[in-house]
Design a protein around this motif. Structure first.
Motif, short mmCIF file in Angstrom:
data_model
loop_
_atom_site.label_atom_id
_atom_site.label_comp_id
_atom_site.label_asym_id
_atom_site.label_seq_id
_atom_site.Cartn_x
_atom_site.Cartn_y
_atom_site.Cartn_z
N SER A 1 -7.06 1.91 -6.54
CA SER A 1 -7.28 3.05 -5.82
C SER A 1 -7.89 2.40 -4.40
O SER A 1 -8.49 1.29 -4.29
CB SER A 1 -8.57 3.95 -6.03
OG SER A 1 -8.67 4.77 -4.96
N ASP A 2 -7.38 2.85 -3.14
CA ASP A 2 -7.62 2.11 -1.58
C ASP A 2 -8.32 3.35 -0.75
O ASP A 2 -7.76 3.77 -0.08
CB ASP A 2 -6.55 1.72 -1.04
CG ASP A 2 -6.83 0.77 -0.16
OD1 ASP A 2 -8.00 0.52 0.13
OD2 ASP A 2 -5.59 0.58 0.61
N PRO A 3 -9.61 3.75 -1.29
CA PRO A 3 -10.14 4.93 -0.58
C PRO A 3 -10.33 4.68 1.13
O PRO A 3 -10.28 5.49 1.86
CB PRO A 3 -11.50 4.99 -1.24
CG PRO A 3 -11.88 3.84 -1.83
CD PRO A 3 -10.51 3.20 -2.35
N GLU B 1 -7.66 9.55 1.49
CA GLU B 1 -7.45 10.10 0.30
C GLU B 1 -6.20 9.79 -0.29
O GLU B 1 -5.11 10.17 0.29
CB GLU B 1 -7.65 11.68 0.68
CG GLU B 1 -7.82 12.34 -0.88
CD GLU B 1 -8.16 13.87 -0.57
OE1 GLU B 1 -8.25 14.68 -1.56
OE2 GLU B 1 -8.28 14.22 0.70
N GLY B 2 -5.96 9.80 -1.59
CA GLY B 2 -4.80 9.45 -2.40
C GLY B 2 -4.01 8.03 -1.91
O GLY B 2 -2.68 8.07 -2.43
N THR C 1 0.87 5.80 -0.82
CA THR C 1 -0.05 7.10 -1.21
C THR C 1 0.59 7.84 -2.46
O THR C 1 2.04 7.58 -2.67
CB THR C 1 -0.18 8.16 0.13
OG1 THR C 1 1.25 8.56 0.22
CG2 THR C 1 -0.65 7.43 1.23
N ALA C 2 0.04 8.81 -3.17
CA ALA C 2 0.60 9.24 -4.08
C ALA C 2 1.72 10.25 -3.58
O ALA C 2 2.77 10.31 -4.38
CB ALA C 2 -0.52 10.20 -4.95
N THR D 1 -3.16 2.38 -13.09
CA THR D 1 -4.53 1.84 -12.78
C THR D 1 -5.03 1.10 -13.99
O THR D 1 -5.63 -0.20 -13.85
CB THR D 1 -5.38 2.86 -12.26
OG1 THR D 1 -4.91 3.53 -11.02
CG2 THR D 1 -6.66 2.30 -11.98
N TYR E 1 -3.57 4.09 -2.55
CA TYR E 1 -3.50 2.98 -3.55
C TYR E 1 -3.06 1.68 -2.85
O TYR E 1 -2.22 1.67 -1.96
CB TYR E 1 -2.70 3.42 -4.63
CG TYR E 1 -3.12 4.46 -5.42
CD1 TYR E 1 -4.12 4.43 -6.67
CD2 TYR E 1 -2.91 5.91 -4.97
CE1 TYR E 1 -4.66 5.45 -7.20
CE2 TYR E 1 -3.54 6.87 -5.83
CZ TYR E 1 -4.20 6.81 -6.85
OH TYR E 1 -4.97 7.67 -7.55
N LEU F 1 -0.40 7.64 -12.34
CA LEU F 1 -1.25 6.93 -11.55
C LEU F 1 -2.51 6.20 -12.23
O LEU F 1 -2.79 5.21 -12.03
CB LEU F 1 -1.71 7.83 -10.24
CG LEU F 1 -0.82 7.92 -9.38
CD1 LEU F 1 -1.32 9.07 -8.32
CD2 LEU F 1 -0.22 6.93 -8.49
N ARG F 2 -2.92 7.30 -13.25
CA ARG F 2 -3.97 6.54 -14.14
C ARG F 2 -3.67 5.50 -15.07
O ARG F 2 -4.34 4.53 -15.09
CB ARG F 2 -4.61 7.69 -14.91
CG ARG F 2 -5.65 7.46 -15.78
CD ARG F 2 -5.91 8.62 -17.06
NE ARG F 2 -4.94 8.73 -17.83
CZ ARG F 2 -4.86 7.91 -18.95
NH1 ARG F 2 -5.71 6.99 -19.10
NH2 ARG F 2 -3.78 8.46 -19.73
N ARG G 1 0.92 -1.26 0.00
CA ARG G 1 -0.11 -0.09 -0.13
C ARG G 1 0.96 1.24 -0.12
O ARG G 1 2.08 1.37 0.58
CB ARG G 1 -1.08 0.04 1.17
CG ARG G 1 -2.15 -0.94 1.09
CD ARG G 1 -3.02 -1.16 2.50
NE ARG G 1 -4.19 -1.74 2.06
CZ ARG G 1 -4.42 -3.10 2.01
NH1 ARG G 1 -3.35 -3.79 2.51
NH2 ARG G 1 -5.57 -3.65 1.97
#
Length: 239
Positions: free
Chosen positions: A109-111, A115-116, A63-64, A102, A118, A98-99, A61
């Motif tokens: 995405s891992d909401p 926020e942000g 984050t951006a 994906t 993955y 990131l797009r 896991r």
């Protein structure tokens, strides 16, 4: 299918038939095949640079934000190698990467994690995308390592390029560098230009090469990390 047919006809790959055909690169034609890759790699540059950091982190896991500094560093180090949209800032390239990751099925995405956030769902696909720009990192890596060996030598710019290329071929022969396309005169020339601007390398008045060993070593260590190589001591790196 059309592309594979053309590459096969040009003798750049072979297809080994079976229940599931296997594609094999022709080793001595690998550098030519790399030219084809470089004609299209700019579409995937943001994803590849982010994938390199993801592979180095080995985290399930992330984050951006955790990838941001690495993206900035790689864009800076490879500024003479990579073509990106001049109107796109780092955040835009980050979002595009990131797009693409994906869409490629490498991450989701891992909401629930915030926020942000993955999650990596396909380390294999992450590695696949990281490899697209890996030879460029290897070119910088072998250049920085060579500079550590050439500090103080009486070389002008052209002679330095030749010596770094010669050392790169030695590294390739003993598998310290594994991708033949990384041992490229053009890449090495760009790497030396970047390192000269960054204060790693300078040409002394009256002739000769002066290298900042601490800066060169920092670059080597960071590149090894991005290439998923273990840390190495100074003695090993200057051998």
């Amino acid at each position: 299918d059309e592309a594979l047919t053309q590459l096969r006809q040009k003798g750049l790959i072979e297809v080994i038939d079976g229940p599931e055909p296997v594609l094999r690169l022709i080793p001595e034609r690998r550098v030519i095949l790399d030219v084809y890759k470089n004609g299209a790699v700019h579409f995937l540059v943001p994803a590849s640079l982010l994938a390199a950091e993801l592979r180095a982190l080995r985290a399930e896991r992330f984050t951006a934000a955790s990838l941001r500094d690495s993206l900035r560093l790689q864009l800076f180090l490879l500024r003479y190698e990579l073509i990106t949209d001049p109107a796109a800032d780092e955040r835009t390239l980050e979002a595009e990467g990131l797009r693409l990751l994906t869409e490629a099925g490498a991450i989701v995405s891992d909401p629930d994690a915030g926020e942000g956030a993955y999650r990596v769902v396909s380390p294999e696909r992450v590695g696949e995308l990281a490899e697209l720009t890996h030879p460029l990192l290897e070119s910088l890596y072998l250049t920085a390592r060579a500079l550590l060996r050439l500090d103080g030598r009486d070389l002008d710019e052209r002679a330095l390029e030749r010596e770094v290329l010669k050392i790169g071929r030695q590294y390739l022969a003993v598998q310290d560098v594994r991708r033949p396309e990384a041992v490229s005169a053009a890449n090495i020339k760009n790497g030396l230009k970047a390192y000269a601007e960054d204060g790693v390398l300078r040409f002394r008045h009256g002739g000769g090469v002066s290298v900042n060993p601490e800066a060169a070593l920092r670059s080597v260590e960071e590149l090894r990390r991005l290439m998923a190589l273990p840390p190495a001591g100074l003695d090993a790196l200057t051998a």
